[in-house]
Scaffold this active site. Structure first.
Site, PDB file in Angstrom:
ATOM      1  N   GLU A 110       0.831  -1.213   0.000  1.00 10.82           N
ATOM      2  CA  GLU A 110       0.000   0.000   0.000  1.00 10.82           C
ATOM      3  C   GLU A 110       0.865   1.263   0.000  1.00 10.82           C
ATOM      4  OE1 GLU A 110      -2.421  -1.658   3.262  1.00 10.82           O
ATOM      5  OE2 GLU A 110      -4.133  -0.925   2.113  1.00 10.82           O
ATOM      6  N   GLU A 130      -3.817  -9.516   3.358  1.00 15.21           N
ATOM      7  CA  GLU A 130      -4.582  -9.217   4.571  1.00 15.21           C
ATOM      8  C   GLU A 130      -5.696 -10.211   4.819  1.00 15.21           C
ATOM      9  OE1 GLU A 130      -3.519  -6.984   2.422  1.00 15.21           O
ATOM     10  OE2 GLU A 130      -2.885  -5.137   3.424  1.00 15.21           O
TER      11      GLU A 130
HETATM   12  C1  3H9 Z   1      -1.604  -5.160   6.937  1.00 15.83           C
HETATM   13  O1  3H9 Z   1      -0.630  -4.799   6.352  1.00 15.83           O
HETATM   14  C2  3H9 Z   1      -2.806  -4.277   7.174  1.00 15.83           C
HETATM   15  C3  3H9 Z   1      -2.828  -3.060   6.302  1.00 15.83           C
HETATM   16  O2  3H9 Z   1      -3.436  -3.342   5.071  1.00 15.83           O
HETATM   17  C4  3H9 Z   1      -3.687  -1.970   6.882  1.00 15.83           C
HETATM   18  C5  3H9 Z   1      -3.263  -1.369   8.154  1.00 15.83           C
HETATM   19  C6  3H9 Z   1      -4.057  -0.162   8.518  1.00 15.83           C
HETATM   20  N1  3H9 Z   1       4.299  -7.697  11.602  1.00 15.83           N
HETATM   21  O3  3H9 Z   1       7.533 -15.420   8.407  1.00 15.83           O
HETATM   22  P1  3H9 Z   1       8.881 -15.286   8.991  1.00 15.83           P
HETATM   23  C7  3H9 Z   1       7.628 -11.540  12.004  1.00 15.83           C
HETATM   24  S1  3H9 Z   1      -1.683  -6.714   7.628  1.00 15.83           S
HETATM   25  C8  3H9 Z   1       5.055  -8.058  12.643  1.00 15.83           C
HETATM   26  O4  3H9 Z   1       9.370 -16.399   9.834  1.00 15.83           O
HETATM   27  P2  3H9 Z   1      10.034 -15.397   6.375  1.00 15.83           P
HETATM   28  C9  3H9 Z   1       7.267 -12.983  12.236  1.00 15.83           C
HETATM   29  O5  3H9 Z   1       6.268 -13.122  13.229  1.00 15.83           O
HETATM   30  C10 3H9 Z   1      -0.076  -7.424   7.329  1.00 15.83           C
HETATM   31  N2  3H9 Z   1       5.894  -9.107  12.608  1.00 15.83           N
HETATM   32  O6  3H9 Z   1       9.992 -14.960   7.886  1.00 15.83           O
HETATM   33  C11 3H9 Z   1       8.609 -13.552  12.633  1.00 15.83           C
HETATM   34  O7  3H9 Z   1       8.808 -13.168  13.977  1.00 15.83           O
HETATM   35  P3  3H9 Z   1       9.657 -14.068  14.966  1.00 15.83           P
HETATM   36  C12 3H9 Z   1       0.035  -7.910   5.934  1.00 15.83           C
HETATM   37  C13 3H9 Z   1       5.958  -9.795  11.459  1.00 15.83           C
HETATM   38  O8  3H9 Z   1      11.293 -14.838   5.851  1.00 15.83           O
HETATM   39  C14 3H9 Z   1       9.598 -12.768  11.760  1.00 15.83           C
HETATM   40  O9  3H9 Z   1       8.890 -11.589  11.350  1.00 15.83           O
HETATM   41  N3  3H9 Z   1       1.287  -8.580   5.780  1.00 15.83           N
HETATM   42  C15 3H9 Z   1       5.195  -9.470  10.344  1.00 15.83           C
HETATM   43  O10 3H9 Z   1       9.750 -16.836   6.234  1.00 15.83           O
HETATM   44  C16 3H9 Z   1      10.042 -13.505  10.529  1.00 15.83           C
HETATM   45  O11 3H9 Z   1       8.881 -13.946   9.822  1.00 15.83           O
HETATM   46  C17 3H9 Z   1       1.409  -9.915   5.902  1.00 15.83           C
HETATM   47  O12 3H9 Z   1       0.463 -10.616   6.135  1.00 15.83           O
HETATM   48  C18 3H9 Z   1       4.338  -8.353  10.433  1.00 15.83           C
HETATM   49  N4  3H9 Z   1       3.564  -7.960   9.412  1.00 15.83           N
HETATM   50  O13 3H9 Z   1       8.794 -14.654   5.688  1.00 15.83           O
HETATM   51  C19 3H9 Z   1       2.793 -10.469   5.724  1.00 15.83           C
HETATM   52  N5  3H9 Z   1       5.471 -10.345   9.344  1.00 15.83           N
HETATM   53  O14 3H9 Z   1      11.042 -14.089  14.406  1.00 15.83           O
HETATM   54  C20 3H9 Z   1       3.124 -11.405   6.841  1.00 15.83           C
HETATM   55  C21 3H9 Z   1       6.384 -11.196   9.839  1.00 15.83           C
HETATM   56  O15 3H9 Z   1       9.519 -13.391  16.287  1.00 15.83           O
HETATM   57  N6  3H9 Z   1       4.477 -11.887   6.786  1.00 15.83           N
HETATM   58  N7  3H9 Z   1       6.680 -10.872  11.116  1.00 15.83           N
HETATM   59  O16 3H9 Z   1       9.014 -15.412  14.912  1.00 15.83           O
HETATM   60  C22 3H9 Z   1       4.913 -12.837   5.920  1.00 15.83           C
HETATM   61  O17 3H9 Z   1       4.199 -13.296   5.044  1.00 15.83           O
HETATM   62  C23 3H9 Z   1       6.296 -13.374   6.110  1.00 15.83           C
HETATM   63  O18 3H9 Z   1       6.695 -13.069   7.412  1.00 15.83           O
HETATM   64  C24 3H9 Z   1       7.362 -12.798   5.131  1.00 15.83           C
HETATM   65  C25 3H9 Z   1       8.778 -13.277   5.581  1.00 15.83           C
HETATM   66  C26 3H9 Z   1       7.072 -13.306   3.724  1.00 15.83           C
HETATM   67  C27 3H9 Z   1       7.366 -11.299   5.158  1.00 15.83           C
END
Ligand code: 3H9
Length: 706
Positions: A110, A130
């Site tokens: 975004e 999301e």
């Molecule tokens: C959103 O954006 C809402 C908006 O539209 C509107 C708002 C108003 N936040 O997965 P990994 C942590 S909703 C905080 O093992 P990878 C995760 O918990 C969001 N922490 O790594 C982990 O922590 P820990 C939309 C986050 O390399 C560490 O990072 N976005 C977040 O296999 C490593 O993660 C998503 O849904 C976060 N957003 O994969 C994306 N994301 O080390 C969600 C991750 O303590 N994330 N962490 O266990 C992913 O899909 C994967 O984490 C990503 C990396 C592909 C980025």
């Protein structure tokens, strides 16, 4: 790019006439409040510096920006909000360019949509996932994405949550350019300089024309609405996404943003969002078993599988798909040929669905070998045994593995319930023996129970977790007991269903009530799918050790005695017409159930769907609490991940232990105490549940504490 530990989460640096803004918030550059403040400050700075003619935003580390910080959800909002940040970026009077590498997801994308020019390098993953967290893109994504790429493409991105690569993003119009190299900073700087030299104007996505063809937009919305109503049973956010895109088509931009914000807050406040974020975080927590911190995994470059049945073949496919060479062992040529045929069948199925090419299959099978001699496993780094579920048979296999395998090879059993300590004790290297419990079909199902026997060494456990990652499985650490985490719980909640059936609920009503809770199938549909004969064989095997005082519902046996094993025999709890996978209720089954009730001296009574669900869930949760209490599962979240990834528990309810917290533990305990009055042998409140109620705590408090 690398990140420094104490760097500010957003850094600004003048590079000639360009303000370079680097988001540096490890591990994934999530948009926490400090990042949001930093981004707004950066745009203000760009406006203020006369020398800065444009802004380039990049991410430090492995990603651009992974989205909103999910840890902030459910907490009091802190200003500025992400929509404010996006609006500020879009309103900037100087061109804002983003250069994307790694993940640009959710709020991260975004931000990119609010910028004026977008570049991505190879390896970038762009998406609006999301929906997978029970949300919708709430920082203008539902309004800007359709304007930029059209309603159909935007809906597809937002409703699937899928990630797309740089080239696809370019084709779709989501980015303007794909970098020549994967050096995102150099690519971004070059692109920005080019735009400056061309005097490229500020170009706002809010003014883009992707929705100019209103008929096409309306048609895409109608299709998405119909599809979503069918596919997203029980889910709140998908239909709201469609509504938001409709708002993008029909309302002025500012009104559309307000509409989106209101729907976003509804999703944010919903229990579904809490459950899905719990599921996301729990799936990451389970990977961090204690041994993965204390020990180094052994290298795994080759694998062996003993047994070419459905399970062995599925495991072989999972290993082949992970790029490993695999040797399958069977006892004779005919069995080996069957094993190969099973593997072939899996790949041919994928080819038929267009998910695999003949070429890719050939490449995978080039790494596949079969033998009738255990000696072929001499060099394997890991061997997974998937033979008949019988202690003597398994012990014989392990004796052979002990004889032929090289020192240090990991020796794994895929047993579903046998005592792995006993299997390990039978050979000279118990420290190398571990349970790797796959779920059928093994190449599809995400769950892998890593069953840790008493004498296994920590590096073998670490290796199992490492292997799970290679296999793209979700590993859950389990202790040794009958059925480990999942099957042990399944036995109990299935028994509760049988009790309900014997007392008056029909299997069809039970299935319906369980489906309405969000499971894809009810317990009797699952039995019919898997084959009633499997459970029957286990029941017969255990008949001699069963507590004679324990309640035993004989209805399933009556069906099996007639050869009604489910789908494969066209009859089970349901009747199946030729070629049909959906069954229809069978009056003859109902008559058998009636007769059994009479034989057991039970006067049937009516149950509401709610009563069925309460009892079914109470049994599941109580046994889950026992599993945690006995340290078979490390924490409640491990139970949740097991049930969600292996047993169809709806992720939007967060797993049984999370669900228990949402209904309240005192109410649950009261239910169990009530059931206990009628059947004290089956219904013993778990000591852990009693303790939590006494302390006024939740299962979630245990997740945090450990
Ligand atoms: C959103 O954006 C809402 C908006 O539209 C509107 C708002 C108003 N936040 O997965 P990994 C942590 S909703 C905080 O093992 P990878 C995760 O918990 C969001 N922490 O790594 C982990 O922590 P820990 C939309 C986050 O390399 C560490 O990072 N976005 C977040 O296999 C490593 O993660 C998503 O849904 C976060 N957003 O994969 C994306 N994301 O080390 C969600 C991750 O303590 N994330 N962490 O266990 C992913 O899909 C994967 O984490 C990503 C990396 C592909 C980025």
């Amino acid at each position: 790019m690398t990140s420094t530990p104490d760097a500010a989460p957003v850094n600004c640096e003048l590079r000639g006439n360009l303000l370079l803004v680097t988001v540096d918030n490890p591990p994934v550059n999530a948009l926490g409040v400090e990042v949001r403040r930093g981004l707004v400050a950066a745009i203000e700075a760009a406006e203020a510096y006369a020398v800065a003619k444009a802004v380039l935003i990049v991410g430090a580390g492995r990603n651009f920006i992974a989205g909103a910080d999910i840890r902030e959800f459910g907490k009091p909002p802190q200003m500025p909000t992400l929509p404010d940040v996006c609006n500020r970026i879009e309103a900037c009077s100087k061109p804002v360019i983003v250069a994307i590498h790694g993940a640009a997801l959710g709020g991260g994308l975004e931000i990119a949509l609010a910028a004026h020019y977008r570049l991505a390098v190879a390896g970038a993953k762009l998406g609006l996932p999301e929906v997978l967290l029970g949300l919708l893109p709430g920082a203008g994504g539902t309004q800007r994405a359709p304007r930029l790429i059209g309603a159909e493409a935007a809906l597809s991105l937002m409703l699937s949550g899928k990630h797309i690569g740089a080239q696809d993003a370019l084709k779709m119009g989501l980015v303007d350019r794909v970098g020549q190299s994967d050096d995102v900073l150099t690519e971004g700087l070059t692109y920005a300089q080019q735009l400056l030299s061309e005097h490229a104007p500020v170009r706002r996505t809010r003014d883009a024309q992707g929705l100019a063809d209103t008929d096409a937009g309306a048609a895409a919305i109608a299709v998405a609405r119909a599809d979503t109503a069918k596919k997203s049973r029980g889910l709140l956010s998908p239909l709201k996404i469609v509504d938001c895109v409709n708002a993008a088509l029909t309302l002025p931009f500012e009104d559309g943003l307000r509409f989106e914000r209101a729907r976003f807050i509804e999703c944010l406040d919903s229990p579904q969002r809490a459950a899905l974020v719990h599921a996301f975080q729990a799936e990451r927590q389970v990977q961090k078993a204690p041994e993965t911190r204390s020990a180094q995994p052994r290298p795994i470059a080759s694998a062996g599988v003993v047994g070419g049945g459905t399970m062995g073949a599925g495991i072989a496919v999972a290993l082949l798909d992970a790029g490993l060479p695999v040797t399958m062992i069977e006892r004779d040529d005919a069995s080996l040929a069957r094993g190969r045929a099973h593997v072939d069948k899996v790949y041919d199925g994928l080819i038929a669905k267009g998910r695999l090419t003949h070429d890719a299959k050939a490449k995978k099978l080039a790494r596949f070998a079969g033998s009738t001699s255990y000696d072929a496993l001499a060099e394997a780094d890991v061997v997974i045994e998937a033979v008949f579920e019988d202690m003597a048979v398994k012990q014989a296999v392990f004796a052979e593995l002990d004889r032929v395998c090289k020192p240090g090879a990991v020796l794994a059993t895929n047993t579903s319930y046998l005592d792995i300590d006993a299997i390990a004790a039978g050979i000279a290297r118990p420290q190398d023996v571990i349970g790797l419990h796959f779920f059928s079909p093994a190449h599809v199902m995400k769950l892998l129970e890593v069953v840790v026997p008493a004498r296994v060494s920590a590096d073998v456990v670490a290796t199992a977790f490492d292997l799970a990652k290679k296999l793209r499985k979700v590993p859950v650490r389990a202790g040794v007991c009958d059925g480990f985490i999942g099957n042990r719980m399944l036995a109990v909640y299935r028994a509760a269903a049988d009790h309900l059936m014997e007392e008056g609920a029909s299997p069809y009503q039970i299935d319906k009530a369980v489906r309405e809770l969000g499971f894809p199938m009810g317990p009797y549909q699952v039995i019919d799918l898997a084959g009633g004969d499997i459970g029957w064989a286990t029941r017969k095997r255990r008949a001699s050790t069963r507590d004679p005082n324990a309640r035993y519902v004989q209805i399933p046996d009556r069906l099996c005695e007639r050869g009604w094993f489910g789908q494969k025999t066209s009859r089970g709890f349901y009747r199946y017409e030729a070629g049909q996978r959906a069954g229809t209720p069978d009056p003859e089954v109902e008559a058998i159930i009636d007769a059994e009730r009479e034989r057991a001296g039970i006067t049937p009574r009516a149950f509401s769907d709610e009563q069925i669900v309460r009892r079914y869930m109470a049994a599941m949760i109580n046994e889950g609490a026992n599993v945690i209490h006995e340290r078979i599962a490390l924490r409640p979240l491990d139970v949740d991940v097991t049930l969600m990834n292996g047993f169809g528990f709806p992720a939007w309810r967060g797993g049984p232990m999370h669900y228990a917290d949402t209904i309240g533990l005192p109410a649950l305990l009261a239910d169990i105490r009530e059931f206990e009055k009628r059947d004290p042998l089956f219904w013993k409140p778990s000591p852990l549940l009693v303790e939590l109620v006494e302390r006024g705590e939740t299962f979630a408090s245990l997740n945090r504490a450990m």
